[in-house]
Design a protein around this motif. Structure first.
Motif, PDB file in Angstrom:
ATOM      1  N   ARG A  34      -3.909 -44.654 -47.710  1.00 30.78           N
ATOM      2  CA  ARG A  34      -4.293 -43.513 -46.875  1.00 30.78           C
ATOM      3  C   ARG A  34      -3.532 -43.571 -45.555  1.00 30.78           C
ATOM      4  N   ARG A  35      -3.518 -42.458 -44.880  1.00 29.64           N
ATOM      5  CA  ARG A  35      -2.929 -42.341 -43.540  1.00 29.64           C
ATOM      6  C   ARG A  35      -1.482 -42.826 -43.493  1.00 29.64           C
ATOM      7  N   ILE A  36      -0.707 -42.278 -44.387  1.00 29.52           N
ATOM      8  CA  ILE A  36       0.717 -42.602 -44.404  1.00 29.52           C
ATOM      9  C   ILE A  36       1.508 -41.332 -44.123  1.00 29.52           C
ATOM     10  N   ASP A  37       2.703 -41.506 -43.632  1.00 30.73           N
ATOM     11  CA  ASP A  37       3.522 -40.346 -43.284  1.00 30.73           C
ATOM     12  C   ASP A  37       4.504 -40.003 -44.402  1.00 30.73           C
ATOM     13  N   ARG A  38       5.303 -39.018 -44.145  1.00 30.83           N
ATOM     14  CA  ARG A  38       6.213 -38.470 -45.148  1.00 30.83           C
ATOM     15  C   ARG A  38       7.251 -39.490 -45.622  1.00 30.83           C
ATOM     16  N   LEU A  39       7.809 -40.262 -44.714  1.00 35.38           N
ATOM     17  CA  LEU A  39       8.789 -41.275 -45.086  1.00 35.38           C
ATOM     18  C   LEU A  39       8.164 -42.292 -46.044  1.00 35.38           C
ATOM     19  N   LEU A  41       5.521 -41.819 -47.974  1.00 33.05           N
ATOM     20  CA  LEU A  41       5.260 -41.127 -49.238  1.00 33.05           C
ATOM     21  C   LEU A  41       6.512 -41.076 -50.107  1.00 33.05           C
ATOM     22  N   GLN A  42       7.627 -40.732 -49.509  1.00 34.21           N
ATOM     23  CA  GLN A  42       8.871 -40.631 -50.264  1.00 34.21           C
ATOM     24  C   GLN A  42       9.322 -41.999 -50.781  1.00 34.21           C
ATOM     25  N   ALA A  43       9.188 -43.032 -49.955  1.00 35.77           N
ATOM     26  CA  ALA A  43       9.567 -44.382 -50.387  1.00 35.77           C
ATOM     27  C   ALA A  43       8.685 -44.838 -51.549  1.00 35.77           C
ATOM     28  N   LEU A  44       7.403 -44.558 -51.457  1.00 31.91           N
ATOM     29  CA  LEU A  44       6.498 -44.933 -52.551  1.00 31.91           C
ATOM     30  C   LEU A  44       6.782 -44.136 -53.814  1.00 31.91           C
ATOM     31  N   LEU A  45       7.083 -42.865 -53.644  1.00 27.37           N
ATOM     32  CA  LEU A  45       7.309 -41.995 -54.802  1.00 27.37           C
ATOM     33  C   LEU A  45       8.531 -42.424 -55.616  1.00 27.37           C
ATOM     34  N   CYS A  46       9.565 -42.939 -54.968  1.00 23.12           N
ATOM     35  CA  CYS A  46      10.751 -43.365 -55.733  1.00 23.12           C
ATOM     36  C   CYS A  46      10.650 -44.805 -56.221  1.00 23.12           C
ATOM     37  N   THR A  47       9.745 -45.597 -55.663  1.00 21.94           N
ATOM     38  CA  THR A  47       9.629 -46.996 -56.099  1.00 21.94           C
ATOM     39  C   THR A  47       8.474 -47.236 -57.064  1.00 21.94           C
ATOM     40  N   ALA A  48       7.406 -46.489 -56.945  1.00 19.76           N
ATOM     41  CA  ALA A  48       6.231 -46.713 -57.801  1.00 19.76           C
ATOM     42  C   ALA A  48       6.562 -46.647 -59.300  1.00 19.76           C
ATOM     43  N   ALA A  68      10.230 -41.519 -39.827  1.00 18.79           N
ATOM     44  CA  ALA A  68       9.557 -40.259 -40.157  1.00 18.79           C
ATOM     45  C   ALA A  68       9.614 -39.337 -38.936  1.00 18.79           C
ATOM     46  N   ARG A  69      10.303 -38.236 -39.072  1.00 22.85           N
ATOM     47  CA  ARG A  69      10.558 -37.354 -37.921  1.00 22.85           C
ATOM     48  C   ARG A  69       9.281 -36.783 -37.314  1.00 22.85           C
ATOM     49  N   VAL A 146      16.876 -45.787 -50.611  1.00 26.23           N
ATOM     50  CA  VAL A 146      17.460 -44.930 -49.578  1.00 26.23           C
ATOM     51  C   VAL A 146      16.679 -43.626 -49.526  1.00 26.23           C
ATOM     52  N   ILE A 147      16.231 -43.283 -48.328  1.00 23.85           N
ATOM     53  CA  ILE A 147      15.512 -42.035 -48.099  1.00 23.85           C
ATOM     54  C   ILE A 147      16.399 -41.146 -47.235  1.00 23.85           C
ATOM     55  N   ASP A 148      16.673 -39.933 -47.705  1.00 27.00           N
ATOM     56  CA  ASP A 148      17.483 -38.973 -46.951  1.00 27.00           C
ATOM     57  C   ASP A 148      16.674 -37.696 -46.786  1.00 27.00           C
TER      58      ASP A 148
END
Length: 183
Positions: A34-39, A41-48, A68-69, A146-148
């Motif tokens: 919980r309480r995670i930002d977009r960066l 989320l994206q890192a988890l989504l490509c590694t999970a 995370a901007r 790598v997150i872009d």
């Protein structure tokens, strides 16, 4: 020995909401943090999706052009413009290794965990860092991420057992079945 074990490439539009990212992540993780930002989320989504192939001693080498901007912008606005104390969420997630912490926790990684700023040769740089730990026997695997998020986003992860001379994600994964996710 084949150097690349598995890979995942996630693409999405800039308009893709954090809620949609969380929903997609729910397909791969039973209890996403919980309480995670977009960066994060994206890192988890490509590694999970690679979780089943990752060993505990795997090293994590993550790169992004920016933290995370939205989180960083909110933090700077609170502290610099309004001279307020940062919110705990903003403060904790503003640290660059927050994404690596969450990936390591969710995948059960106990190896080295590094975050670097992504430049034009980021895949070569990540492989060079991983090569040191692989060569010293500190790890048997390395998870390169790598997150872009320059406009639309792309999150890429490659699990390797040995570095290669590949210049980019496409070359690194040329002989590998890559899981492609489109959001």
């Amino acid at each position: 020995m084949k150097p690349v074990i598995a890979a995942c490439n996630v693409r999405g539009q800039a308009s893709c909401s954090d809620k949609a990212l969380k929903a997609a992540l729910g397909q791969w993780l039973a209890t996403p943090p919980r309480r995670i930002d977009r960066l994060i989320l994206q890192a988890l989504l490509c590694t999970a999706p690679l979780k089943a192939k990752v060993r505990r001693d795997c090293g994590l080498y993550l790169a992004s052009r920016h933290p995370a901007r939205a989180t960083m912008g909110s933090l700077l606005d609170s502290v610099c413009v309004h001279q307020l104390q940062p919110k705990p969420f903003e403060f904790v997630n503003s640290v660059s290794n927050a994404a690596g912490f969450h990936v390591a926790a969710q995948l059960g990684l106990e190896g080295p965990n590094l975050f670097i700023g992504a430049g034009p040769n980021v895949w070569k740089q990540l492989q060079a860092l991983a090569a040191l730990d692989l060569g010293d026997g500190l790890v048997n695997q390395a998870l390169l991420v790598v997150i872009d998020e320059n406009g639309d986003f792309q999150a890429q992860a490659v699990l390797i057992e040995a570095p290669t001379k590949a210049e980019d994600f496409a070359e690194l994964t040329a002989a590998t079945d890559v899981l492609h996710l489109q959001l």
